[in-house]
Design an enzyme around this catalytic site. Structure first.
Site, PDB file in Angstrom:
ATOM      1  N   ASP A 139      21.982 -47.905 -10.626  1.00 29.08           N
ATOM      2  CA  ASP A 139      22.595 -48.223 -11.911  1.00 29.08           C
ATOM      3  C   ASP A 139      21.604 -48.039 -13.059  1.00 29.08           C
ATOM      4  OD1 ASP A 139      24.984 -48.750 -10.790  1.00 29.08           O
ATOM      5  OD2 ASP A 139      24.717 -50.939 -10.698  1.00 29.08           O
ATOM      6  N   CYS A 140      20.330 -48.440 -12.823  1.00 29.74           N
ATOM      7  CA  CYS A 140      19.351 -48.348 -13.904  1.00 29.74           C
ATOM      8  C   CYS A 140      18.604 -47.001 -13.917  1.00 29.74           C
ATOM      9  CB  CYS A 140      18.378 -49.519 -13.858  1.00 29.74           C
ATOM     10  SG  CYS A 140      17.747 -49.891 -12.222  1.00 29.74           S
ATOM     11  N   TYR A 141      18.659 -46.291 -12.828  1.00 32.69           N
ATOM     12  CA  TYR A 141      18.056 -44.948 -12.758  1.00 32.69           C
ATOM     13  C   TYR A 141      19.098 -43.991 -12.177  1.00 32.69           C
ATOM     14  CZ  TYR A 141      13.484 -47.068 -13.627  1.00 32.69           C
ATOM     15  OH  TYR A 141      12.430 -47.737 -14.186  1.00 32.69           O
TER      16      TYR A 141
END
Lengths: 404, 135
Positions: A139-141
């Site tokens: 989700d963050c990368y």
């Protein structure tokens, strides 16, 4: 009169330090005697330039948009795989790394023209390198692919970090078998056709400080043309081997783990290397200053090639099979004459380590110190010595049973 | 006196005939075999260093050409990339021609290209890739 590193550094700052190389100190001690030499000389510079397989570099490539987490993914530089086990943007490349699809030794002996050591040389030479990476996406990368040129100038940090360098002494390799063999000690011709060694001898750092009295964690050094530090004992550090009366080990002994800013380094002192039939590696220049704190330390730095002994080892059977046994002992004075006698036979010698380059490094370091550009690092801790009980151990295999 | 390195190609019709020995017998020439090879299709390759009196040398070469041997000068050269050479000396015992020798005073490796027989053993043995073949 004993000196401290602090006092020597004060002299360096004033441009008054007396600095000589580990080659020059030999004649100085001969001519002036130990006491006067120890009083007048402040620093002796030592050096070595040879293949050092346990070397590598880590670097941070910086964040891309959208972000990619290289950690746990896969990546290669110029087709050579790099290690991706550290966070999102940190990569590590080892000198021995090879392309996944390379011929290696399929056609024997393989040439190993390009590997991790060559990537490191190209990086230092400020060449653009092709980075190809894949990741699983989070989700963050979210990003899963990256294909880009990178250059050392654009990296956040680029650090040479070598787990094992600057071996204190090394074997002389010969081949007793009747066929040619290709080893990390070079091509060895059959039936004692040649004898290869790998040390700067009287100039080599740890041979000039046999008991690690000045070279310790925090020692500042010349590393690949830049400035680096000793950060730990190297892997396979083995201080407990047999020593001559002068304290010098008669077999491979101490090692150093070193670290330094790759951005300061120069390709001239850091060369991608191909060992035919064996693999790719890195040839590296290291120079270490030894502060002459007292007469004993001065005497150790005055060691000459003829007083440094090492073992002749058969690389056709004894070494690969992990057997014990030396075919005899020789000193570096004999080795450097170009011919030694093994089992009654004259055997020509070759050195994998460049003595002329070691001299150049020792001279360069001498100039840096004399100009006041390079202060000595005061070790914050010392390396395990001969009385430490610290020694290298082989692996005792514990076979894994099926299903285990 | 003349001494030259030459490459001889023998067509398959000639490989089983005594030719080179006549250079010695009839033309008073001396030779050193630097490389010899017979291919699966039975064509022969011979690299020689041939030496003798100028006139004999010329006549010897003429004789070779007349018998159908293709004669070419040895044009392959091994060159040292001076920037990459570290003067480590691992090539010294590998060189069969004594073309790579350590200078005792400077400890540098001297490359005597006139002695080089272009066998290329040093090319693969040099860890830094400093020995290069040029055609």
């Amino acid at each position: 009169m004993a000196k401290t590193i602090k006092e020597i550094n004060e002299k360096i700052k004033k441009g008054k330090a007396v600095v000589v190389t580990a080659e020059e100190i030999i004649d100085i001690v001969d001519e002036k005697g130990l006491e006067e030499a120890a009083n007048t000389i402040d620093v002796v510079t030592t050096a070595t330039f040879g293949p050092m397989c346990s070397s590598g570099a880590y670097f941070n490539i910086g964040a891309v948009k959208p972000k990619i987490k290289l950690g746990g993914g896969r990546a290669s530089l110029n087709n050579v795989p790099v290690y991706t086990g550290f966070a999102a943007a940190d990569l590590y490349i080892g000198a021995n790394a090879l392309p996944d699809d390379g011929p290696h030794n399929k056609v024997f002996p393989g040439a190993f023209k390009y590997g991790g050591g060559h990537v490191i040389e190209d990086l230092v030479a400020e060449k653009d390198l092709k980075l190809i990476a894949t990741a699983y996406g989070t989700d963050c990368y979210p990003r899963k692919n990256l294909k880009t040129w990178i250059n050392i100038k654009d990296l956040n940090e680029a650090v040479l970090f070598n787990p094992r360098n600057a071996y204190q002494n090394y074997n002389v390799a010969v081949n007793l078998s009747d066929k040619i063999i290709y080893t990390y000690m070079g091509e060895l011709k059959p039936k004692l056709g040649n004898a290869n060694y790998c040390s700067a001898g009287q100039l080599s750092p740890l041979l000039n400080d046999p008991y690690y009295k000045t070279i310790g964690i925090g020692t500042r050094l010349f590393l690949g043309g830049g400035v680096g530090y000793v950060v730990w004992q190297g892997t396979q550090h083995n201080p407990t081997v047999k020593r001559k009366d002068n304290g010098v080990p008669q077999a491979p002994a101490g090692t150093l783990a070193v670290l330094g800013d790759l951005k300061q380094m120069k390709p001239e002192w850091l060369r991608g290397t191909s060992m035919q039939g064996y693999g790719a590696t890195l040839t590296l220049g290291i120079g270490i200053p030894i502060p002459i704190l007292n007469e004993e330390i001065c005497r150790w730095t005055a060691v000459r090639d003829e007083e440094i002994y090492t073992q002749i080892v058969d690389y056709s059977e004894v070494y690969p099979q992990g057997k014990k046994g030396s075919l005899g002992e020789v000193n570096y004075g004999e080795l450097k004459k170009g011919k030694i006698t093994v089992q009654g036979k004259d055997v020509p010698t070759g050195n994998l380590s460049s003595y002329p380059k070691a001299v150049e490094i020792a001279e360069t370091l001498k100039k840096w110190i004399m100009k006041g550009d390079f202060l000595l690092g005061e070790p914050v801790a010392y390396l395990p010595g001969p009385d430490s009980g610290y020694s290298v151990k082989p692996l005792t295999e514990r076979p894994i049973k099926e299903g285990g | 006196m003349v001494s030259k390195k030459i490459v001889l190609h023998f067509p398959h019709t000639l490989v089983d005939q005594p030719i080179v020995c006549k250079l010695v017998k009839e033309y008073d020439l001396e030779f050193t075999i630097l490389k010899a090879n017979v291919t699966p299709r039975e064509e022969g390759l011979l690299v020689l260093e041939l030496s003798g009196e100028d006139k004999n040398y010329e006549q010897g070469i003429e004789y070779l050409k007349k018998t159908g041997v293709n004669v070419r000068p040895l044009s392959k050269n091994v060159i040292r990339n001076e920037e990459r050479c570290s003067h480590c000396s691992v090539c010294v015992p590998i060189c069969p021609a004594g073309a790579l020798i350590v200078e005792p005073l400077t400890r540098k490796v001297n490359f005597y290209s006139d002695k080089c027989i272009a066998c290329e053993l040093c090319v693969n043995a040099c860890p830094l890739g400093a020995m290069e073949v040029h055609f």
